[in-house]
Design a protein around this motif. Structure first.
Motif, PDB file in Angstrom:
ATOM      1  N   PHE A 187       0.989  -1.166  -0.071  1.00 46.55           N
ATOM      2  CA  PHE A 187      -0.086  -0.274  -0.154  1.00 46.55           C
ATOM      3  C   PHE A 187       0.931   1.159   0.123  1.00 46.55           C
ATOM      4  CE2 PHE A 187       0.986  -0.880   4.492  1.00 46.55           C
ATOM      5  CZ  PHE A 187       1.063   0.248   4.991  1.00 46.55           C
ATOM      6  N   VAL A 188       0.134   2.485  -0.234  1.00 45.30           N
ATOM      7  CA  VAL A 188       0.901   3.734  -0.346  1.00 45.30           C
ATOM      8  C   VAL A 188       0.716   4.493   0.859  1.00 45.30           C
ATOM      9  CG1 VAL A 188       1.340   5.652  -1.652  1.00 45.30           C
ATOM     10  CG2 VAL A 188       0.652   3.805  -2.769  1.00 45.30           C
ATOM     11  N   GLY A 189       1.822   4.839   1.457  1.00 48.77           N
ATOM     12  CA  GLY A 189       1.715   5.768   2.842  1.00 48.77           C
ATOM     13  C   GLY A 189       0.637   6.598   2.875  1.00 48.77           C
ATOM     14  N   SER A 190       0.266   7.391   1.762  1.00 46.19           N
ATOM     15  CA  SER A 190      -0.823   8.473   1.749  1.00 46.19           C
ATOM     16  C   SER A 190      -2.083   7.655   1.931  1.00 46.19           C
ATOM     17  CB  SER A 190      -0.674   9.235   0.592  1.00 46.19           C
ATOM     18  OG  SER A 190      -0.974   8.425  -0.636  1.00 46.19           O
ATOM     19  N   GLU A 191      -2.399   6.387   1.730  1.00 46.46           N
ATOM     20  CA  GLU A 191      -3.875   6.047   2.152  1.00 46.46           C
ATOM     21  C   GLU A 191      -4.007   5.428   3.506  1.00 46.46           C
ATOM     22  OE1 GLU A 191      -3.149   2.349  -0.314  1.00 46.46           O
ATOM     23  OE2 GLU A 191      -3.939   3.334  -2.158  1.00 46.46           O
ATOM     24  N   LEU A 192      -3.040   5.922   4.368  1.00 42.65           N
ATOM     25  CA  LEU A 192      -3.193   5.673   5.730  1.00 42.65           C
ATOM     26  C   LEU A 192      -3.790   7.130   6.365  1.00 42.65           C
ATOM     27  CD1 LEU A 192      -0.252   3.738   7.216  1.00 42.65           C
ATOM     28  CD2 LEU A 192      -2.450   2.913   6.672  1.00 42.65           C
ATOM     29  N   VAL A 193      -3.909   8.097   5.573  1.00 41.01           N
ATOM     30  CA  VAL A 193      -4.446   9.455   6.362  1.00 41.01           C
ATOM     31  C   VAL A 193      -5.970   9.284   5.795  1.00 41.01           C
ATOM     32  CG1 VAL A 193      -4.282  11.910   6.154  1.00 41.01           C
ATOM     33  CG2 VAL A 193      -2.083  10.552   5.609  1.00 41.01           C
ATOM     34  N   GLN A 194      -6.422   9.582   6.974  1.00 39.33           N
ATOM     35  CA  GLN A 194      -8.068   9.464   6.626  1.00 39.33           C
ATOM     36  C   GLN A 194      -8.481  10.699   7.373  1.00 39.33           C
ATOM     37  OE1 GLN A 194      -9.562   6.414   5.443  1.00 39.33           O
ATOM     38  NE2 GLN A 194      -7.621   5.981   4.901  1.00 39.33           N
ATOM     39  N   LYS A 195     -10.027  10.695   6.887  1.00 39.57           N
ATOM     40  CA  LYS A 195     -10.848  11.958   7.318  1.00 39.57           C
ATOM     41  C   LYS A 195     -10.821  12.194   8.754  1.00 39.57           C
ATOM     42  CE  LYS A 195     -15.064  14.435   6.224  1.00 39.57           C
ATOM     43  NZ  LYS A 195     -16.258  14.183   5.352  1.00 39.57           N
ATOM     44  N   PHE A 196     -11.308  11.131   9.398  1.00 38.67           N
ATOM     45  CA  PHE A 196     -11.812  11.274  10.921  1.00 38.67           C
ATOM     46  C   PHE A 196     -10.645  11.046  11.805  1.00 38.67           C
ATOM     47  CE2 PHE A 196     -15.873  10.354   8.721  1.00 38.67           C
ATOM     48  CZ  PHE A 196     -16.392  11.456   8.853  1.00 38.67           C
ATOM     49  N   ILE A 197     -10.610  11.521  13.103  1.00 34.42           N
ATOM     50  CA  ILE A 197      -9.623  11.182  13.892  1.00 34.42           C
ATOM     51  C   ILE A 197      -9.438   9.655  14.486  1.00 34.42           C
ATOM     52  CG2 ILE A 197      -8.808  11.828  16.253  1.00 34.42           C
ATOM     53  CD1 ILE A 197      -9.992  14.585  16.009  1.00 34.42           C
ATOM     54  N   GLY A 198      -8.447   8.955  14.408  1.00 28.94           N
ATOM     55  CA  GLY A 198      -8.314   7.673  14.829  1.00 28.94           C
ATOM     56  C   GLY A 198      -8.431   6.617  13.637  1.00 28.94           C
ATOM     57  N   GLU A 199      -9.201   6.845  12.462  1.00 25.84           N
ATOM     58  CA  GLU A 199      -9.562   6.197  11.446  1.00 25.84           C
ATOM     59  C   GLU A 199      -8.006   5.621  10.867  1.00 25.84           C
ATOM     60  OE1 GLU A 199     -11.829   4.774  10.048  1.00 25.84           O
ATOM     61  OE2 GLU A 199     -13.107   5.569  11.882  1.00 25.84           O
ATOM     62  N   GLY A 200      -6.831   6.479  10.749  1.00 30.92           N
ATOM     63  CA  GLY A 200      -5.672   6.007  10.377  1.00 30.92           C
ATOM     64  C   GLY A 200      -4.989   5.083  11.150  1.00 30.92           C
ATOM     65  N   ALA A 201      -4.793   5.470  12.503  1.00 36.28           N
ATOM     66  CA  ALA A 201      -4.562   4.463  13.564  1.00 36.28           C
ATOM     67  C   ALA A 201      -5.149   3.132  13.376  1.00 36.28           C
ATOM     68  CB  ALA A 201      -4.376   5.417  14.950  1.00 36.28           C
ATOM     69  N   LYS A 202      -6.329   3.183  13.428  1.00 35.51           N
ATOM     70  CA  LYS A 202      -6.910   1.732  13.302  1.00 35.51           C
ATOM     71  C   LYS A 202      -6.767   0.842  11.999  1.00 35.51           C
ATOM     72  CE  LYS A 202     -11.778  -0.211  13.112  1.00 35.51           C
ATOM     73  NZ  LYS A 202     -11.538  -1.190  11.799  1.00 35.51           N
ATOM     74  N   LEU A 203      -6.396   1.821  10.740  1.00 42.09           N
ATOM     75  CA  LEU A 203      -6.069   0.984   9.689  1.00 42.09           C
ATOM     76  C   LEU A 203      -4.473   0.622   9.791  1.00 42.09           C
ATOM     77  CD1 LEU A 203      -7.343   3.289   6.756  1.00 42.09           C
ATOM     78  CD2 LEU A 203      -8.233   1.156   7.411  1.00 42.09           C
ATOM     79  N   VAL A 204      -3.830   1.094  10.624  1.00 43.36           N
ATOM     80  CA  VAL A 204      -2.466   0.638  10.830  1.00 43.36           C
ATOM     81  C   VAL A 204      -2.652  -0.673  11.750  1.00 43.36           C
ATOM     82  CG1 VAL A 204      -0.289   1.048  12.020  1.00 43.36           C
ATOM     83  CG2 VAL A 204      -1.173   2.743  10.459  1.00 43.36           C
ATOM     84  N   ARG A 205      -3.363  -0.650  12.719  1.00 41.23           N
ATOM     85  CA  ARG A 205      -3.590  -1.840  13.388  1.00 41.23           C
ATOM     86  C   ARG A 205      -4.099  -2.967  12.782  1.00 41.23           C
ATOM     87  NH1 ARG A 205      -5.629   2.097  17.006  1.00 41.23           N
ATOM     88  NH2 ARG A 205      -7.897   1.608  16.489  1.00 41.23           N
ATOM     89  N   ASP A 206      -5.333  -2.829  11.913  1.00 46.61           N
ATOM     90  CA  ASP A 206      -5.901  -3.834  11.205  1.00 46.61           C
ATOM     91  C   ASP A 206      -4.774  -4.313  10.137  1.00 46.61           C
ATOM     92  OD1 ASP A 206      -7.999  -3.457  12.480  1.00 46.61           O
ATOM     93  OD2 ASP A 206      -9.134  -2.401  11.076  1.00 46.61           O
ATOM     94  N   LEU A 207      -3.900  -3.494   9.702  1.00 45.18           N
ATOM     95  CA  LEU A 207      -2.950  -3.844   8.660  1.00 45.18           C
ATOM     96  C   LEU A 207      -1.978  -4.761   9.129  1.00 45.18           C
ATOM     97  CD1 LEU A 207      -1.638  -3.492   5.922  1.00 45.18           C
ATOM     98  CD2 LEU A 207      -0.162  -1.682   6.836  1.00 45.18           C
ATOM     99  N   PHE A 208      -1.282  -4.868  10.246  1.00 38.49           N
ATOM    100  CA  PHE A 208      -0.332  -5.512  11.095  1.00 38.49           C
ATOM    101  C   PHE A 208      -1.131  -6.776  11.712  1.00 38.49           C
ATOM    102  CE2 PHE A 208       2.176  -1.832  10.741  1.00 38.49           C
ATOM    103  CZ  PHE A 208       3.537  -2.369  11.104  1.00 38.49           C
ATOM    104  N   ARG A 209      -2.334  -6.565  12.019  1.00 46.47           N
ATOM    105  CA  ARG A 209      -3.324  -7.773  12.362  1.00 46.47           C
ATOM    106  C   ARG A 209      -3.433  -8.848  11.258  1.00 46.47           C
ATOM    107  NH1 ARG A 209      -7.566  -5.287  13.763  1.00 46.47           N
ATOM    108  NH2 ARG A 209      -7.110  -5.382  16.135  1.00 46.47           N
ATOM    109  N   LEU A 210      -3.968  -8.274  10.027  1.00 44.97           N
ATOM    110  CA  LEU A 210      -4.085  -8.766   8.662  1.00 44.97           C
ATOM    111  C   LEU A 210      -2.687  -9.801   8.461  1.00 44.97           C
ATOM    112  CD1 LEU A 210      -5.890  -9.530   6.210  1.00 44.97           C
ATOM    113  CD2 LEU A 210      -4.763  -7.517   4.997  1.00 44.97           C
ATOM    114  N   ALA A 211      -1.440  -8.719   8.517  1.00 46.80           N
ATOM    115  CA  ALA A 211      -0.446  -9.528   8.152  1.00 46.80           C
ATOM    116  C   ALA A 211       0.001 -10.613   8.972  1.00 46.80           C
ATOM    117  CB  ALA A 211       0.934  -8.452   8.250  1.00 46.80           C
ATOM    118  N   ARG A 212      -0.213 -10.595  10.214  1.00 42.48           N
ATOM    119  CA  ARG A 212      -0.022 -11.734  11.261  1.00 42.48           C
ATOM    120  C   ARG A 212      -0.989 -12.950  10.963  1.00 42.48           C
ATOM    121  NH1 ARG A 212      -0.444  -7.355  14.832  1.00 42.48           N
ATOM    122  NH2 ARG A 212       1.415  -6.582  15.867  1.00 42.48           N
ATOM    123  N   GLU A 213      -1.965 -12.724  10.608  1.00 48.85           N
ATOM    124  CA  GLU A 213      -2.825 -13.823  10.098  1.00 48.85           C
ATOM    125  C   GLU A 213      -2.577 -14.518   8.853  1.00 48.85           C
ATOM    126  OE1 GLU A 213      -6.877 -11.960   9.678  1.00 48.85           O
ATOM    127  OE2 GLU A 213      -7.301 -11.536  11.755  1.00 48.85           O
TER     128      GLU A 213
END
Length: 378
Positions: A187-213
């Motif tokens: 993915f491209v780093g700019s795609e982690l920048v989201q509109k609402f507060i906390g959405e980008g951080a949640k995507l990062v957590r989900d991304l690493f969770r997906l990688a572990r799975e």
């Protein structure tokens, strides 16, 4: 559903039989009426909101709705939810009525590219030193993790590739994913920048969770400078949200959760603007520069791209001299353009003059681009 369709389906329910009794016809009419009432009730139902469970409190849950607001709500029935789950809530009371079972990677899979690449090390021209370092840091820990336990050192987390555009950084990442038989999550780093507060951080957590799975896996972050540029105190809400996402990325890299079977490869063209926090020891184990190809590397790239082309009487030594300063992507474009010149002349083979014409054309395009930039800023 249209009125015509309702009539057709209701007619299927009520198909009078000449030999039926009054009681039978009455039952058929009741069935048809109940069906139509059920269909009309579907139109009256309000849609459910997709929300995220933030915290569980005394049998209730704190949810975050799409507009960013938080509410303490009830749970319908015996639904079991955990923090971070995605749930469906009723609009009036916001009661949780359903849990989305695949919510762990629900958001993140919408914007990442997940694949098993088929690019091998033979597809990479030159860059022997860079390939050696990548194999040591990424490939070896994935294929032989027991070696690091025997030696008594921690397995590396990942690498940062930096250098000019078109030098093969993405190709190197895909090649090591192929050699280690790993899932490649890009993915491209700019795609982690989201509109609402906390959405980008949640995507990062989900991304690493997906990688572990999906381990063994490689997370490839292209254009890392989009979220990891040096932090400045600008005070804008957008800048603060980027910093929150960046801090969550650093937290995941620091390994609050185990990263066994997951390696991180990042790439950037702007190494000079990266924040010191992301390039310090302990985050990326090696910072590998991927420079513009030298003469030997350019020859290897020409051989790779021209290997499947029908070439005749091509002086590659002269081409190497004429392509000083070209990147790997430039050389690939040059080979393609030479093929177009052969096609225009109704030839099935490519001559040396086609490559010369292609170089002249690319030089003209670069000159026009430079002049346009000078006109805009000068």
């Amino acid at each position: 559903m249209t009125v015509g369709k309702l009539k057709k389906e209701s007619k299927d329910f009520y198909n009078p039989n000449p030999n039926a009794t009054v009681q039978d016809e009455n039952q058929l009419l009741k069935n048809s009426l109940n069906y139509l009432k059920a269909e009309l009730n579907k139109f009256k139902e309000l849609p459910l909101l997709v929300s995220e469970v933030k915290k569980i409190v005394n049998g209730k849950v704190i949810i975050k709705v799409p507009n960013g607001s938080h509410f303490l709500v009830n749970i319908a029935g015996d639904i079991k939810v955990n923090t971070g789950d995605t749930v469906l809530v009723e609009q009036r009371s916001l009661t949780v009525v359903q849990k989305l079972e695949d919510s762990k990677s629900f958001d993140v899979e919408d914007f990442v590219i997940i694949e098993k690449p088929n690019i091998s090390w033979n597809d990479v021209g030159g860059l022997e030193e860079q390939i050696k370092e990548i194999k040591e840091v990424v490939e070896l820990p994935l294929l032989k993790p027991e070696l690091f336990k025997q030696v008594g050192i921690d397995a590396p987390k990942g690498i940062l590739l930096h250098g000019p555009p078109g030098t093969g950084k993405t190709m190197l990442a895909k090649a090591v994913a192929t050699s280690s038989n790993s899932t490649f999550i890009e993915f491209v780093g700019s795609e982690l920048v989201q509109k609402f507060i906390g959405e980008g951080a949640k995507l990062v957590r989900d991304l690493f969770r997906l990688a572990r799975e999906r381990a063994p896996s490689i997370i490839f972050i292209d254009e890392l400078d989009a979220i990891a540029a040096e932090r400045v105190d600008m005070g804008t809400s957008g800048e603060r949200e980027v910093q929150r996402t960046f801090m969550q990325l650093l937290t995941e890299m620091d390994g609050f959760n185990s990263l066994d079977g997951v390696k991180i490869i990042a790439a950037t063209n702007r190494f000079d603007i990266l924040d010191p926090a992301v390039i310090r020891p302990g985050r990326f184990d090696r910072l590998i520069q991927v420079p513009l190809p030298d003469e030997k590397t350019r020859l290897g790239i020409f051989k790779i791209h021209s290997g499947r082309m029908n070439v005749s009487n091509v002086n590659f030594d002269k081409l190497i001299e004429d392509t000083e300063g070209f990147s790997g992507a430039d050389i690939k474009s040059l080979c393609t353009e030479a093929g177009y010149f052969a096609i225009r002349n109704n030839r099935s083979h490519i001559l040396h003059e086609d490559f010369v014409n292609a170089i002249s054309k690319l030089d003209e395009l670069d000159s026009e681009e430079d002049s346009n930039c000078a006109g805009m800023f000068g």
